[in-house]
Design a protein around this motif. Structure first.
Motif, PDB file in Angstrom:
ATOM      1  N   ILE A  86      -5.692  -3.039  -4.442  1.00  0.00           N
ATOM      2  CA  ILE A  86      -7.159  -3.070  -4.475  1.00  0.00           C
ATOM      3  C   ILE A  86      -7.668  -2.494  -5.786  1.00  0.00           C
ATOM      4  O   ILE A  86      -8.515  -3.061  -6.464  1.00  0.00           O
ATOM      5  CB  ILE A  86      -7.743  -2.274  -3.292  1.00  0.00           C
ATOM      6  N   LEU A  87      -7.082  -1.352  -6.157  1.00  0.00           N
ATOM      7  CA  LEU A  87      -7.498  -0.661  -7.379  1.00  0.00           C
ATOM      8  C   LEU A  87      -7.334  -1.556  -8.602  1.00  0.00           C
ATOM      9  O   LEU A  87      -8.257  -1.720  -9.404  1.00  0.00           O
ATOM     10  CB  LEU A  87      -6.678   0.627  -7.545  1.00  0.00           C
ATOM     11  N   VAL A 128      10.053   9.936  -3.738  1.00  0.00           N
ATOM     12  CA  VAL A 128       9.046  10.801  -3.107  1.00  0.00           C
ATOM     13  C   VAL A 128       8.207   9.976  -2.146  1.00  0.00           C
ATOM     14  O   VAL A 128       7.961  10.358  -1.007  1.00  0.00           O
ATOM     15  CB  VAL A 128       8.145  11.445  -4.174  1.00  0.00           C
ATOM     16  N   PHE A 166      -8.519   8.326  -3.239  1.00  0.00           N
ATOM     17  CA  PHE A 166      -7.115   8.441  -2.848  1.00  0.00           C
ATOM     18  C   PHE A 166      -6.811   9.707  -2.057  1.00  0.00           C
ATOM     19  O   PHE A 166      -5.825   9.768  -1.341  1.00  0.00           O
ATOM     20  CB  PHE A 166      -6.221   8.400  -4.095  1.00  0.00           C
ATOM     21  N   ALA A 176     -13.332   2.075  -9.477  1.00  0.00           N
ATOM     22  CA  ALA A 176     -12.600   1.240 -10.431  1.00  0.00           C
ATOM     23  C   ALA A 176     -13.558   0.335 -11.198  1.00  0.00           C
ATOM     24  O   ALA A 176     -13.409   0.149 -12.414  1.00  0.00           O
ATOM     25  CB  ALA A 176     -11.554   0.404  -9.693  1.00  0.00           C
ATOM     26  N   GLN A 181       7.690  10.045   6.874  1.00  0.00           N
ATOM     27  CA  GLN A 181       6.811  10.895   7.667  1.00  0.00           C
ATOM     28  C   GLN A 181       5.608  10.145   8.195  1.00  0.00           C
ATOM     29  O   GLN A 181       5.177  10.330   9.304  1.00  0.00           O
ATOM     30  CB  GLN A 181       6.299  12.048   6.803  1.00  0.00           C
ATOM     31  N   SER A 182       5.017   9.325   7.366  1.00  0.00           N
ATOM     32  CA  SER A 182       3.691   8.854   7.725  1.00  0.00           C
ATOM     33  C   SER A 182       3.500   7.355   7.533  1.00  0.00           C
ATOM     34  O   SER A 182       2.401   6.867   7.638  1.00  0.00           O
ATOM     35  CB  SER A 182       2.660   9.603   6.890  1.00  0.00           C
ATOM     36  N   SER A 183       4.553   6.671   7.212  1.00  0.00           N
ATOM     37  CA  SER A 183       4.468   5.237   6.905  1.00  0.00           C
ATOM     38  C   SER A 183       3.316   4.970   5.961  1.00  0.00           C
ATOM     39  O   SER A 183       2.501   4.088   6.147  1.00  0.00           O
ATOM     40  CB  SER A 183       4.321   4.394   8.175  1.00  0.00           C
ATOM     41  N   ARG A 184       3.240   5.780   4.922  1.00  0.00           N
ATOM     42  CA  ARG A 184       2.131   5.736   3.994  1.00  0.00           C
ATOM     43  C   ARG A 184       2.354   4.752   2.856  1.00  0.00           C
ATOM     44  O   ARG A 184       1.401   4.249   2.275  1.00  0.00           O
ATOM     45  CB  ARG A 184       1.936   7.125   3.401  1.00  0.00           C
ATOM     46  N   VAL A 208      -3.500  -0.172  -1.310  1.00  0.00           N
ATOM     47  CA  VAL A 208      -4.655   0.430  -1.972  1.00  0.00           C
ATOM     48  C   VAL A 208      -4.545   0.298  -3.493  1.00  0.00           C
ATOM     49  O   VAL A 208      -5.547   0.055  -4.166  1.00  0.00           O
ATOM     50  CB  VAL A 208      -4.789   1.908  -1.543  1.00  0.00           C
ATOM     51  N   VAL A 209      -3.330   0.431  -4.003  1.00  0.00           N
ATOM     52  CA  VAL A 209      -3.147   0.263  -5.446  1.00  0.00           C
ATOM     53  C   VAL A 209      -3.466  -1.179  -5.855  1.00  0.00           C
ATOM     54  O   VAL A 209      -4.074  -1.423  -6.898  1.00  0.00           O
ATOM     55  CB  VAL A 209      -1.715   0.664  -5.876  1.00  0.00           C
ATOM     56  N   LEU A 231       0.627   1.322   2.937  1.00  0.00           N
ATOM     57  CA  LEU A 231      -0.807   1.548   2.819  1.00  0.00           C
ATOM     58  C   LEU A 231      -1.178   1.828   1.370  1.00  0.00           C
ATOM     59  O   LEU A 231      -2.116   1.259   0.807  1.00  0.00           O
ATOM     60  CB  LEU A 231      -1.200   2.734   3.697  1.00  0.00           C
ATOM     61  N   LEU A 232      -0.363   2.697   0.762  1.00  0.00           N
ATOM     62  CA  LEU A 232      -0.628   3.105  -0.614  1.00  0.00           C
ATOM     63  C   LEU A 232      -0.528   1.916  -1.564  1.00  0.00           C
ATOM     64  O   LEU A 232      -1.352   1.733  -2.455  1.00  0.00           O
ATOM     65  CB  LEU A 232       0.387   4.175  -1.001  1.00  0.00           C
ATOM     66  N   TRP A 271       4.078  18.013  -5.325  1.00  0.00           N
ATOM     67  CA  TRP A 271       5.310  18.568  -4.773  1.00  0.00           C
ATOM     68  C   TRP A 271       5.023  19.721  -3.828  1.00  0.00           C
ATOM     69  O   TRP A 271       5.584  19.816  -2.745  1.00  0.00           O
ATOM     70  CB  TRP A 271       6.224  19.079  -5.890  1.00  0.00           C
ATOM     71  N   THR A 320       4.254  15.830  13.258  1.00  0.00           N
ATOM     72  CA  THR A 320       4.856  15.313  12.024  1.00  0.00           C
ATOM     73  C   THR A 320       4.159  14.056  11.549  1.00  0.00           C
ATOM     74  O   THR A 320       4.379  13.619  10.442  1.00  0.00           O
ATOM     75  CB  THR A 320       6.338  14.977  12.254  1.00  0.00           C
ATOM     76  N   LEU A 321       3.345  13.482  12.401  1.00  0.00           N
ATOM     77  CA  LEU A 321       2.714  12.222  12.013  1.00  0.00           C
ATOM     78  C   LEU A 321       1.311  12.447  11.480  1.00  0.00           C
ATOM     79  O   LEU A 321       0.436  12.928  12.180  1.00  0.00           O
ATOM     80  CB  LEU A 321       2.639  11.289  13.217  1.00  0.00           C
ATOM     81  N   ALA A 322       1.123  12.102  10.222  1.00  0.00           N
ATOM     82  CA  ALA A 322      -0.246  12.077   9.704  1.00  0.00           C
ATOM     83  C   ALA A 322      -0.748  10.677   9.972  1.00  0.00           C
ATOM     84  O   ALA A 322      -0.485   9.748   9.225  1.00  0.00           O
ATOM     85  CB  ALA A 322      -0.261  12.366   8.220  1.00  0.00           C
ATOM     86  N   PHE A 346       2.420  13.631  -1.169  1.00  0.00           N
ATOM     87  CA  PHE A 346       2.622  13.714  -2.611  1.00  0.00           C
ATOM     88  C   PHE A 346       1.479  13.040  -3.382  1.00  0.00           C
ATOM     89  O   PHE A 346       0.890  13.621  -4.292  1.00  0.00           O
ATOM     90  CB  PHE A 346       3.956  13.066  -2.991  1.00  0.00           C
ATOM     91  N   ASP A 352       7.761  10.260   1.896  1.00  0.00           N
ATOM     92  CA  ASP A 352       6.471  10.271   2.571  1.00  0.00           C
ATOM     93  C   ASP A 352       6.419   9.216   3.650  1.00  0.00           C
ATOM     94  O   ASP A 352       5.935   9.450   4.736  1.00  0.00           O
ATOM     95  CB  ASP A 352       5.354   9.985   1.564  1.00  0.00           C
ATOM     96  N   ILE A 377     -12.529   3.730  -3.948  1.00  0.00           N
ATOM     97  CA  ILE A 377     -11.548   3.201  -4.896  1.00  0.00           C
ATOM     98  C   ILE A 377     -12.104   1.969  -5.617  1.00  0.00           C
ATOM     99  O   ILE A 377     -12.062   1.887  -6.844  1.00  0.00           O
ATOM    100  CB  ILE A 377     -10.225   2.879  -4.178  1.00  0.00           C
ATOM    101  N   VAL A 378     -12.664   1.041  -4.852  1.00  0.00           N
ATOM    102  CA  VAL A 378     -13.182  -0.184  -5.478  1.00  0.00           C
ATOM    103  C   VAL A 378     -14.362   0.133  -6.412  1.00  0.00           C
ATOM    104  O   VAL A 378     -14.373  -0.266  -7.579  1.00  0.00           O
ATOM    105  CB  VAL A 378     -13.628  -1.205  -4.410  1.00  0.00           C
TER     106      VAL A 378
END
Lengths: 115, 480
Positions: free
Chosen positions: A31-32, A11, B245, B259, A18-21, A28-29, A24-25, B194, B3-5, B133, A15, B255-256
C-alpha cells in the motif's frame, strides 16, 4: 547488505510466528509503495500557480495523524494521566493542522479567479 | 501470558473494524481525487473541499467506537484544536502565508511524535500488546522524522517571521554533526525494534532529532526557503506515514495519506531545486543565501554608470506602450506592494496596455508565493506566466518591470561560469526593450552576486520601497 536483509527477514519471521504479522506487514508495505508512486504521479501535473495551495492542502491531509491520536486515546485504559495528556495534546495539534490547513487553503483558492 | 497480538484489538467487533477500513479507503480515494482537482485553478477549491470531506469521514469512522471516559477528552481537545486552527487561518495576512504553512506543518509533525509517545506508554503497560520489531523501529523513525519536522518548521517560521536572522548559519563540523545525530537516532530506532523495554531510547531520539531539525534549517538562507518549506511539508507526511505503522493493526489511512503527502512534497522539492539548477544536497548544505531584497546592506557603486528614473518620467514612458511584463520577487511581498501593483495593473489595462506577470518558480519564500499574493488582489491567473511561457514574451515587450526580484533576473546565470548562480534558469528581462528595476538599493542578491542587469544599457533603476514606488507611479499615471 544481503546479510542485513536476511537478519531483518529473520526478525520478521520470528514476529510472524508470534503474531502472523509478516503477511499483514507486506500488504501494508505494498500500500505504502503504491500510494507513494501515485503521489509522485498526480503532483507532477499541478501548475506552478497552485503550488502554495497544493502545499497547504497536502499539509492539511498530513493532519491525518489525528486518526492515530484518536485511536490512542480511545484504547487507553482508565487512570493513566500521562498517556491522556499526550493523547490530548496530539489531538489538539493535529486538529490545528487539519482545520487550519483546509480553511487557509480554501481562503487562498477563493482568490484564484479568471477574469 | 498471552502470546497472540491479535490483528483486531479484542474490544472492537470485527464488523466495526471492517466498516472503519472501508471508510478509510473512501477517505484515501477522496484525498487522491482532491489532490487531482487541485491541479487546475477551476476545480481547485472543490478539490480542497473533497479532501476535507475525506478527513471528516475518517475522523467520524474512528470516533464510532469510544468509551464514555475518553469522549470528554476527545471532544474538548478537538474543539480547542479546531478553534485555534480556524482563528489562525482566518486572521492571517496573505503576506504571512509562508510562516503559517511552516507553523501548521510543524504542528503536524509534533502531533505524530505525541501519538508515538502516548502509544508507546500504553503498549509498554499493556502486556497483551507486545511491541513488535517493525513497530519499535517505526516508533523510532516516526519520532525522528516528526521532531525534525517540528523544530525545523519552527526555525523556518522564525526566519520567515523575522524573529531569527534570515542569513544561513554554518559552522565547522556541521555536516558531521548532522550525520552523527541522524546516524545515532536511526541506530536507536533499530534498537527499539530489538529491545523496547528501555523507554529513554525514544527520548534520546527525540532530543537528537530536535537538535537536527534546528541545525538543518538554520543553515538555509532566506532565498532557499521555498525548497526547505517544501521539504518540511514532505517530512510531515512521512511522519504521519510512519505513525500509521506503529498502530495495531497498522492504520491504512495514515499510511496512504502520509505517503501521498510525502511524495508530493518530494516532487515539489525537486521542482524547486531544478528551478535553481542546484541539487538538494547543495541547497541543504551548500549554504548560499543571505536574506536578499530586504535592502539592508546598501552598497552603492558610484563608479558604475547607473541610470535612474523617477515616477513622472516612468509614467511618461509607459504612455502608449503595448506590452509590459512585471516580474515580482520577495521585495514585493516584504513591502506588501501587491495592492499598489493591482492599481497599476488596472490603470495600464485601461490605457490599452497588455500587462503580464512573469513568475519565477523560486520567487519569494515558498513555492507559488507570488501567485498567492497576486491572486489576493484579483489579478486574473491567466495573466501570470511561468518561466517557459514568459521568456519568449520579453522579446516583444517594450517594458519589463522588475519589482523586488534580483537573482532570478540576473543575466550572469546564462553566461558567467564563475557566478554561483550560473546555470539557474532565469527570466530574461534584459531581452525587453527597456528594463525598469524597482529596488531599494543596489544591494546584491542572496548569492552575494552583483547584478549586471542594473548597469545594462537598457536598464533604468527606479529606486525606492516597492509599495511607495508603485503608488507614486500610479499617481503620476493618473495625473498625466
Amino acid at each position: 547488505m544481503i546479510a542485513g536483509l536476511n537478519a531483518i527477514s529473520m526478525v520478521l519471521a520470528q514476529d510472524s510466528v508470534q503474531s502472523s504479522r509478516a503477511p499483514l506487514l507486506i500488504a501494508v508495505v505494498f500500500i505504502l509503495v503504491l500510494a507513494s508512486l501515485y503521489g509522485f504521479e498526480i503532483i507532477t501535473k499541478v501548475p506552478a500557480t497552485l503550488h502554495t495551495p497544493l502545499m497547504s492542502g497536502s499539509n492539511a491531509i498530513s493532519g491525518i495523524t489525528i486518526i492515530g491520536a484518536l485511536i490512542c486515546i480511545i484504547h487507553m485504559e482508565p487512570g493513566s494521566p500521562f498517556i491522556t495528556i499526550l493523547g490530548f495534546l496530539a489531538i489538539v495539534f493535529a486538529m490545528i493542522n487539519v482545520v487550519g490547513g483546509f480553511l487557509v487553503t480554501d481562503r487562498m483558492l477563493q482568490m484564484f479567479k479568471r477574469k | 501470558m498471552p502470546t497472540l497480538a491479535t490483528v483486531v484489538t479484542p474490544a472492537i467487533p470485527l464488523w466495526v473494524s471492517l466498516i472503519q477500513d472501508i471508510a478509510y479507503l473512501v477517505a484515501a480515494i477522496l484525498f487522491i481525487f482532491g489532490i487531482k482537482q487541485l491541479s487546475s485553478p477551476r476545480t481547485a477549491r472543490r478539490g480542497n473541499m473533497t479532501a476535507g470531506v475525506g478527513m471528516l469521514l475518517a475522523i467520524i469512522a474512528t470516533l464510532y467506537i469510544q468509551n464514555a471516559m475518553s469522549v470528554v477528552w476527545i471532544i474538548s481537545a478537538m474543539i480547542i484544536g479546531s478553534a485555534i486552527g480556524a482563528v489562525l487561518a482566518i486572521r492571517i495576512q496573505m503576506t504571512a502565508m509562508p510562516q503559517l504553512v511552516a507553523l501548521f506543518n510543524g504542528f503536524g509533525g509534533l502531533a505524530s511524535v505525541l501519538v508515538v509517545g502516548s502509544e508507546y506508554l500504553r503498549r509498554s503497560h499493556d502486556t497483551s500488546l507486545p511491541i513488535t520489531f517493525d513497530q519499535g523501529l517505526t516508533m523510532g523513525l516516526s519520532v525522528l522524522i516528526g521532531c525534525v519536522t517540528f523544530t525545523g518548521s519552527m526555525v523556518a517560521y522564525g526566519k520567515l517571521q523575522g524573529v531569527i536572522a534570515g542569513r544561513p548559519r554554518q559552522w565547522r563540523g556541521q555536516l558531521i554533526g548532522n550525520a552523527l545525530m541522524f546516524g545515532i537516532s536511526f541506530a536507536a530506532s533499530i534498537w527499539i525494534g530489538w529491545d523496547n523495554t528501555v523507554g529513554w531510547t525514544l527520548l534520546v531520539i527525540a532530543a537528537l532529532s530536535s537538535v537536527l531539525g534546528v541545525t538543518l534549517t538554520i543553515a538555509i538562507g532566506g532565498a532557499d526557503m521555498p525548497v526547505m518549506v517544501a521539504l518540511l511539508n514532505s517530512y510531515s507526511g512521512m511522519a504521519a506515514c510512519a505513525t500509521g505503522f506503529i498502530l495495531d493493526p497498522p492504520n491504512k489511512a495514515l499510511i496512504v495519506s502520509g505517503a501521498l503527502v510525502g511524495a508530493s512534497g518530494i516532487i515539489l522539492t525537486s521542482i524547486m531545486c531544478k528551478a535553481m539548477n542546484r541539487s538538494l544536497a547543495n541547497v541543504l548544505f551548500g549554504g548560499v543565501g543571505t536574506d536578499d531584497s530586504t535592502g539592508s546592506g546598501s552598497t552603492e557603486h558610484e563608479s558604475r554608470p547607473v541610470r535612474s528614473v523617477d515616477a513622472e518620467e516612468l509614467a511618461m514612458m509607459l504612455d502608449g506602450v503595448r506590452k509590459v511584463i512585471i516580474v515580482p520577487g520577495y521585495g514585493m511581498a516584504v513591502a506588501q506592494a501587491q495592492h499598489a501593483v493591482r492599481d497599476l495593473f488596472h490603470i495600464l489595462e485601461k490605457a490599452g496596455t497588455e500587462v503580464y506577470f512573469g513568475i519565477h518558480p523560486v520567487a519569494g519564500r515558498m513555492p507559488g508565493h507570488m501567485n498567492v499574493l497576486l491572486a489576493e488582489v484579483d489579478i486574473p491567473y491567466d495573466r501570470l506566466l511561468d518561466l517557459e511561457q514568459c521568456n519568449p514574451e520579453f522579446e516583444t515587450a517594450e517594458i519589463a518591470m522588475v519589482l523586488g526580484a534580483n537573482d532570478v533576473v540576473n543575466p550572469a546565470a546564462r553566461h558567467d561560469k564563475s557566478s554561483p548562480i550560473y546555470g539557474m534558469p532565469i527570466l530574461n528581462v534584459d531581452k525587453a526593450q527597456t528594463v525598469i528595476v524597482c529596488k531599494r538599493s543596489l544591494a546584491a542578491g542572496y548569492a552575494g552576486v552583483e547584478n549586471e542587469l542594473f548597469v545594462a544599457p537598457n536598464t533604468l533603476m527606479f529606486f525606492g520601497d516597492a509599495k511607495k514606488s508603485m503608488s507614486d507611479l500610479c499617481k503620476a499615471l493618473t495625473e498625466q
